[in-house]
Design a protein around this motif. Structure first.
Motif, PDB file in Angstrom:
ATOM      1  N   ILE A 235       0.870  -1.165   0.000  1.00  0.00           N
ATOM      2  CA  ILE A 235       0.000   0.000   0.000  1.00  0.00           C
ATOM      3  C   ILE A 235       0.908   1.217   0.000  1.00  0.00           C
ATOM      4  O   ILE A 235       1.855   1.293   0.800  1.00  0.00           O
ATOM      5  CB  ILE A 235      -0.932  -0.001   1.229  1.00  0.00           C
ATOM      6  CG1 ILE A 235      -1.892  -1.191   1.145  1.00  0.00           C
ATOM      7  CG2 ILE A 235      -1.720   1.304   1.321  1.00  0.00           C
ATOM      8  CD1 ILE A 235      -2.678  -1.441   2.402  1.00  0.00           C
ATOM      9  N   ASP A 236       0.651   2.156  -0.913  1.00  0.00           N
ATOM     10  CA  ASP A 236       1.550   3.299  -1.030  1.00  0.00           C
ATOM     11  C   ASP A 236       1.160   4.425  -0.074  1.00  0.00           C
ATOM     12  O   ASP A 236       0.195   4.317   0.687  1.00  0.00           O
ATOM     13  CB  ASP A 236       1.646   3.780  -2.481  1.00  0.00           C
ATOM     14  CG  ASP A 236       0.364   4.410  -3.008  1.00  0.00           C
ATOM     15  OD1 ASP A 236      -0.515   4.778  -2.201  1.00  0.00           O
ATOM     16  OD2 ASP A 236       0.250   4.542  -4.243  1.00  0.00           O
ATOM     17  N   ALA A 237       1.917   5.519  -0.113  1.00  0.00           N
ATOM     18  CA  ALA A 237       1.750   6.616   0.832  1.00  0.00           C
ATOM     19  C   ALA A 237       0.406   7.317   0.697  1.00  0.00           C
ATOM     20  O   ALA A 237      -0.032   8.013   1.620  1.00  0.00           O
ATOM     21  CB  ALA A 237       2.880   7.621   0.672  1.00  0.00           C
ATOM     22  N   ALA A 238      -0.257   7.145  -0.456  1.00  0.00           N
ATOM     23  CA  ALA A 238      -1.578   7.737  -0.665  1.00  0.00           C
ATOM     24  C   ALA A 238      -2.698   6.778  -0.269  1.00  0.00           C
ATOM     25  O   ALA A 238      -3.872   7.096  -0.445  1.00  0.00           O
ATOM     26  CB  ALA A 238      -1.739   8.165  -2.120  1.00  0.00           C
ATOM     27  N   GLY A 239      -2.333   5.590   0.227  1.00  0.00           N
ATOM     28  CA  GLY A 239      -3.326   4.609   0.623  1.00  0.00           C
ATOM     29  C   GLY A 239      -3.819   3.748  -0.514  1.00  0.00           C
ATOM     30  O   GLY A 239      -4.837   3.056  -0.378  1.00  0.00           O
ATOM     31  N   GLN A 240      -3.108   3.754  -1.644  1.00  0.00           N
ATOM     32  CA  GLN A 240      -3.523   2.978  -2.817  1.00  0.00           C
ATOM     33  C   GLN A 240      -2.872   1.593  -2.788  1.00  0.00           C
ATOM     34  O   GLN A 240      -1.727   1.440  -2.370  1.00  0.00           O
ATOM     35  CB  GLN A 240      -3.135   3.719  -4.096  1.00  0.00           C
ATOM     36  CG  GLN A 240      -3.794   5.082  -4.186  1.00  0.00           C
ATOM     37  CD  GLN A 240      -3.121   5.996  -5.191  1.00  0.00           C
ATOM     38  OE1 GLN A 240      -3.784   6.815  -5.803  1.00  0.00           O
ATOM     39  NE2 GLN A 240      -1.825   5.892  -5.352  1.00  0.00           N
ATOM     40  N   LEU A 241      -3.621   0.601  -3.256  1.00  0.00           N
ATOM     41  CA  LEU A 241      -3.139  -0.777  -3.260  1.00  0.00           C
ATOM     42  C   LEU A 241      -2.225  -1.033  -4.460  1.00  0.00           C
ATOM     43  O   LEU A 241      -2.547  -0.651  -5.591  1.00  0.00           O
ATOM     44  CB  LEU A 241      -4.333  -1.735  -3.312  1.00  0.00           C
ATOM     45  CG  LEU A 241      -4.024  -3.225  -3.217  1.00  0.00           C
ATOM     46  CD1 LEU A 241      -3.442  -3.573  -1.852  1.00  0.00           C
ATOM     47  CD2 LEU A 241      -5.292  -4.051  -3.480  1.00  0.00           C
ATOM     48  N   GLN A 242      -1.103  -1.678  -4.191  1.00  0.00           N
ATOM     49  CA  GLN A 242      -0.171  -2.066  -5.253  1.00  0.00           C
ATOM     50  C   GLN A 242      -0.337  -3.568  -5.507  1.00  0.00           C
ATOM     51  O   GLN A 242      -0.155  -4.374  -4.589  1.00  0.00           O
ATOM     52  CB  GLN A 242       1.268  -1.766  -4.839  1.00  0.00           C
ATOM     53  CG  GLN A 242       1.506  -0.316  -4.436  1.00  0.00           C
ATOM     54  CD  GLN A 242       1.371   0.613  -5.608  1.00  0.00           C
ATOM     55  OE1 GLN A 242       1.978   0.427  -6.658  1.00  0.00           O
ATOM     56  NE2 GLN A 242       0.543   1.643  -5.446  1.00  0.00           N
ATOM     57  N   VAL A 243      -0.699  -3.915  -6.732  1.00  0.00           N
ATOM     58  CA  VAL A 243      -0.958  -5.313  -7.084  1.00  0.00           C
ATOM     59  C   VAL A 243       0.059  -5.764  -8.121  1.00  0.00           C
ATOM     60  O   VAL A 243       0.201  -5.137  -9.187  1.00  0.00           O
ATOM     61  CB  VAL A 243      -2.388  -5.487  -7.640  1.00  0.00           C
ATOM     62  CG1 VAL A 243      -2.632  -6.944  -8.033  1.00  0.00           C
ATOM     63  CG2 VAL A 243      -3.421  -5.048  -6.595  1.00  0.00           C
ATOM     64  N   ASP A 244       0.781  -6.843  -7.817  1.00  0.00           N
ATOM     65  CA  ASP A 244       1.697  -7.449  -8.788  1.00  0.00           C
ATOM     66  C   ASP A 244       0.890  -8.354  -9.704  1.00  0.00           C
ATOM     67  O   ASP A 244       0.222  -9.288  -9.245  1.00  0.00           O
ATOM     68  CB  ASP A 244       2.781  -8.259  -8.076  1.00  0.00           C
ATOM     69  CG  ASP A 244       3.796  -7.378  -7.356  1.00  0.00           C
ATOM     70  OD1 ASP A 244       3.891  -6.184  -7.716  1.00  0.00           O
ATOM     71  OD2 ASP A 244       4.483  -7.875  -6.449  1.00  0.00           O
TER      72      ASP A 244
END
Length: 264
Positions: A235-244
């Motif tokens: 989860i990035d600093a903006a609260g967004q999910l990072q999906v591989d």
């Protein structure tokens, strides 16, 4: 079942919120406070309802709101950049997690806006930005406190549960509301002082530590109707999910419904 005690709420939360109202019934506390913000309501206005007749969750889905739950919204004028408002769901998730833990129930967080206990949904969060000269937002929280009866599973087949069904030490809804609003006050103030930056506020790591979504194989139903499949990596600093995703690429998910494909 005892009513939520408005006077006890006001006394316990004095100086933390500008106004706290409790109503017997309304369509949606979020809708009521969106209108209140448009009409000039002050920062940190709170509305609780014993029952909602038109409660909503993400993507305008209905949220079952029978009497016995805790349904509240908070109108905020946090003074942070508009782009930072979306991360308030992360802040609220931590506040709900802490309040539930204080009631003796161990929960986990499911990105972006669910609180789970033993794989069942105990709470949901809905943050809605309100247009105007200053960035403002209504934060809605629905927390199941007493047994719900027959409630249909939500998106992804998640069953519903409540604090009472999970062995909470205290199910007095006034006490739970006080605890939740205290936690939200403290987390939101810290986030606000950091300009809406989750990392600077020290909340990103705390959220990730309690997030059941990370490390899962997931299917994400995106707002445009498409589906993304991969592994929830970060989860990035903006609260967004990072999906591989297959092929070695990493996809940033701004919003969407997440289904956990396998247990953690």
């Amino acid at each position: 079942m005892s009513e939520i005690d408005a006077s006890r709420l006001a006394a316990a939360l004095k100086d933390r919120y500008a106004k706290i109202d409790v109503v017997e019934r309304t369509g949606s506390t979020n809708a009521d406070l969106r209108k209140a913000l448009e009409d000039g309501a002050p920062d940190r206005t709170v509305l609780l309802a014993e029952e909602q007749t038109a409660g909503v969750g993400r993507r305008a889905r209905s949220w079952s709101s029978p009497k016995g739950g805790l349904y509240l919204s908070v109108a905020l004028r946090p003074g942070v950049p508009f782009s930072a408002l979306s991360s308030l769901s992360i802040v609220a998730g931590l506040a709900v997690w802490a309040a539930v833990f204080g009631a003796g129930v161990r929960a986990t967080l499911k990105w972006p806006n669910d609180v789970l206990v033993n794989g069942a949904k105990c709470a949901g969060i809905l943050a809605e930005a309100v247009a105007g000269a200053d960035p403002s937002i209504v934060l809605g929280i629905g927390l199941n406190v007493l047994p719900l009866g027959d409630v249909q599973p939500g998106p992804g087949g998640l069953p519903a549960t409540s604090l009472a069904e999970q062995g909470a030490l205290n199910t007095d809804r006034t006490d739970i509301a006080v605890a939740l609003l205290r936690e939200l006050d403290e987390f939101e103030r810290q986030w606000r002082l950091a300009g809406g930056d989750l990392t600077k506020a020290g909340m990103l790591g705390a959220y990730c530590a309690q997030c059941a979504t990370l490390g899962q194989d997931v299917e994400v139903q995106l707002p445009d109707g498409t589906t993304l499949t991969g592994r929830a990596a970060d989860i990035d600093a903006a609260g967004q999910l990072q999906v591989d995703v297959p092929g070695g690429r990493r996809h940033t998910v701004f919003a969407g419904d997440v289904v956990h494909v396998r247990p953690a």
